[in-house]
Design an enzyme around this catalytic site. Structure first.
Site, PDB file in Angstrom:
ATOM      1  N   PHE A  16       0.793  -1.209   0.000  1.00 47.73           N
ATOM      2  CA  PHE A  16       0.000   0.000   0.000  1.00 47.73           C
ATOM      3  C   PHE A  16       0.838   1.278   0.000  1.00 47.73           C
ATOM      4  CE2 PHE A  16      -2.709  -3.215   2.006  1.00 47.73           C
ATOM      5  CZ  PHE A  16      -3.832  -3.123   1.207  1.00 47.73           C
ATOM      6  N   THR A  32       8.260   4.479  -1.098  1.00 45.59           N
ATOM      7  CA  THR A  32       9.280   5.253  -0.399  1.00 45.59           C
ATOM      8  C   THR A  32      10.111   6.007  -1.421  1.00 45.59           C
ATOM      9  OG1 THR A  32       9.400   3.655   1.422  1.00 45.59           O
ATOM     10  CG2 THR A  32      11.237   5.173   1.179  1.00 45.59           C
ATOM     11  N   ASP A  57       8.610  -5.392   9.296  1.00 47.87           N
ATOM     12  CA  ASP A  57       9.307  -5.539   8.016  1.00 47.87           C
ATOM     13  C   ASP A  57      10.822  -5.489   8.196  1.00 47.87           C
ATOM     14  OD1 ASP A  57       9.478  -5.983   5.321  1.00 47.87           O
ATOM     15  OD2 ASP A  57       9.228  -3.879   4.748  1.00 47.87           O
TER      16      ASP A  57
END
Length: 592
Positions: free
Chosen positions: A19, A22, A130
């Site tokens: 979603f 970066t 993550d």
């Protein structure tokens, strides 16, 4: 789209997953422009409340040296955006590709550096979700003989665990190669980050994709078969326990892992804001007319009774600190007021403006005395000499001027800075003048004796450059002398405060817990405490003798622009872009 919020120029896409995206960006609103990282979060996966929570704890976590500093947040074009510090260096995926597989000593070092960070996060109910080689960066070190710290980055997927979260299932997040089994099913727990850390370690040891290190038929990891150099049984046992599929067979916390490898189980030497601090905001002054969008400058009169504020609406307001009411509103400047200063006897108020002028006012009658013309650009700072007859001004025309208050005429101009001058301050004894500039330097000027009012100041030598202090990485925004004149404090766009020994120009210490530009610094009357204000929305108090942070004062909804300290009471005033002035007072702690 090349720009966000009109100042963030997008340079390149770093990563795109699920979603969010970066970006590497440059904040063109800073001088010089500074690199940063912008994370885009889709409204499909974030709601306003959870985004605000994420911003709040990223601001707190960003104070830790192994987590990127939080710089800003905003919403635009159907997305939320987080702006964080750019960490210069190489991530572990790049390092292993360039240098080959890690050895055992490197893995031990990795665990020792990252486990305290995971403990810090879990203590605050935060799961990163993550952890992988790409999200662990070895910070570049200016000293080639030393190694920079590891920094954990990319908090797009991070979440705060609540009791409700434990009863619900969410969409799978993270990177499949490194995600724990329960996380892929939408049930991430604190031990999920430990599992991902374990997978990261075995990838670094083997340089083989985790997908190929797992034996699906037997439902187990076979990473040791792919090692080119064997590791100790102790490390293998630690990693195998991190990699257990069943959560209840795995290490449950970073504490457990730290104890297993012989580390003292405590958070690194790092302090967050004290809850229920003895300093509290007891008053908020908000009686402004429509259109005021920033409080730029504050000063408290020597008797502690009057607060002067300079604002973006071109006006100066004088407040009665006893009644908390406005005494007078002074008009006359044609652009924003950027600095205000009371004379040592409290009779005169000096104000500086972007309109290139300085005005002098009677602080009792509120009448304008005169206007000082001479600067060719905005005047950003004014300061009175202790003898009350001299005023110094710093301007974006790169100069400092000294003025004769009695006649309203210019005494001399100090030239030497290569870029704009942001701040000026006299030493308490009046023998030195400090100036801060966008050229990243601080200059100390020796001021000739100017005490006798019957002397003609104009056209005679009045200063000489004593020294130039260098060390800040970006623009120096503010300067202040300690009451004894022995220490100079400086604040900068590089998010740090530096303390200098005035007699030698030697750097004493660097205070680096702010997460954004430090725009104002001031010493308490006893010289024991330094107060700093920052665009990170906070005010911090520091113990000068040890350079330790004492407390962080939070409450402003936008950047803090200025501070002032009462010379007669334990009171701090702070002004902000949120259109308010807050009065902070030391509250006596009652024994229970």
């Amino acid at each position: 789209m090349n720009f966000l919020q009109e100042s963030y120029r997008l340079v390149k896409l770093i990563s795109k997953r699920g979603f969010g995206k970066t970006f590497l960006a440059v904040d063109e609103g800073k001088f010089p422009p500074i690199p940063c990282v912008i994370q885009e979060l889709s409204l499909q996966n974030e709601i306003s409340k959870t985004f605000e929570q994420k911003v709040q704890w990223l601001e707190e976590l960003g104070q830790h040296p192994k987590i990127p500093k939080f710089l800003a947040s905003f919403q635009q074009n159907g997305h939320f955006y987080l702006v964080q510090e750019f960490i210069a260096g190489r991530n572990l995926a790049q390092m292993v590709e360039e240098e080959g597989a890690f050895d055992e000593s490197q893995i031990w070092q990795l665990l020792k550096e990252l486990l305290p960070v995971l403990k810090l996060m879990s203590d605050r109910n935060i799961i990163h979700c993550d952890i992988k080689p790409e999200n662990i960066i070895r910070r570049s070190s200016p000293n080639l003989e030393t190694r920079g710290d590891l920094v954990l980055v990319d908090f797009r997927s991070a979440k705060i665990v609540t009791e409700i979260d434990q009863l619900t299932t969410e969409i799978s997040i993270g990177s499949p190669e490194y995600a724990a089994p329960e996380q892929t099913r939408g049930k991430a727990v604190f031990a999920s980050d430990l599992y991902s850390l374990g997978v990261t370690c075995i990838y670094l040891l083997t340089q083989i994709s985790p997908f190929d290190l797992f034996d699906i038929a037997n439902n187990c990891w076979v990473w040791q078969q792919y090692l080119t150099t064997k590791v100790s049984d102790r490390l293998a046992q630690i990693l195998n326990k991190l990699l257990q599929n069943a959560v209840n067979h795995r290490f449950q916390s970073a504490d457990e892992v730290m104890q297993a490898i012989g580390m003292e189980s405590k958070t690194e030497d790092f302090k967050f804001s004290t809850p229920n601090p003895p300093w509290q905001c007891l008053h908020t002054l908000t009686e402004y007319s429509t259109g005021v969008n920033s409080v730029n400058a504050l000063a408290i009169s020597p008797d502690g009774n009057i607060l002067a504020s300079g604002n973006n609406d071109k006006k100066i307001r004088l407040w009665d600190l006893n009644s908390k009411k406005i005494l007078a509103t002074l008009s006359g400047h044609s652009q924003a007021v950027k600095s205000v200063s009371f004379s040592p006897d409290g009779k005169t108020l000096a104000t500086a403006s972007d309109d290139k002028t300085i005005k002098l006012w009677h602080s009792k009658t509120f009448e304008e005395i005169c206007t000082l013309f001479g600067h060719s650009h905005a005047v950003k700072s004014v300061a009175f000499h202790p003898n009350e007859q001299i005023l110094a001004s710093g301007s974006w025309d790169k100069t400092i001027k000294l003025w004769d208050i009695n006649t309203g005429t210019e005494i001399c101009t100090l030239i030497g800075h290569k870029l704009q001058v942001n701040s000026v301050a006299f030493s308490p004894q009046g023998k030195l003048l400090a100036s801060a500039s966008c050229d990243r330097t601080i200059r100390l000027w020796q001021i000739a004796a100017l005490e006798d009012s019957d002397k003609e100041f104009k056209n005679r030598p009045c200063y000489s450059l004593l020294s130039t202090l260098s060390g800040h990485a970006w623009t120096v925004l503010t300067v202040a002398f300690s009451p004894d004149g022995k220490i100079l404090a400086t604040g900068s766009d590089d998010n740090t405060i530096k303390l200098w020994k005035v007699s030698t120009g030697q750097l004493i210490s660097t205070l680096s817990d702010h997460s954004w530009s430090v725009v104002a610094v001031a010493f308490t009357a006893d010289g024991e405490t330094l107060i700093s204000a920052s665009w990170d929305k906070t005010i911090k108090l520091w113990r000068v003798s040890t350079a330790e942070e004492i407390i962080t004062l939070s409450g402003h909804a936008d950047s803090v622009s200025t501070i002032a300290i009462s010379p007669v009471a334990q009171l701090i005033a702070s002004g902000s872009r949120d259109k308010t002035i807050k009065l902070w007072q030391l509250v006596e702690q009652q024994e229970s």
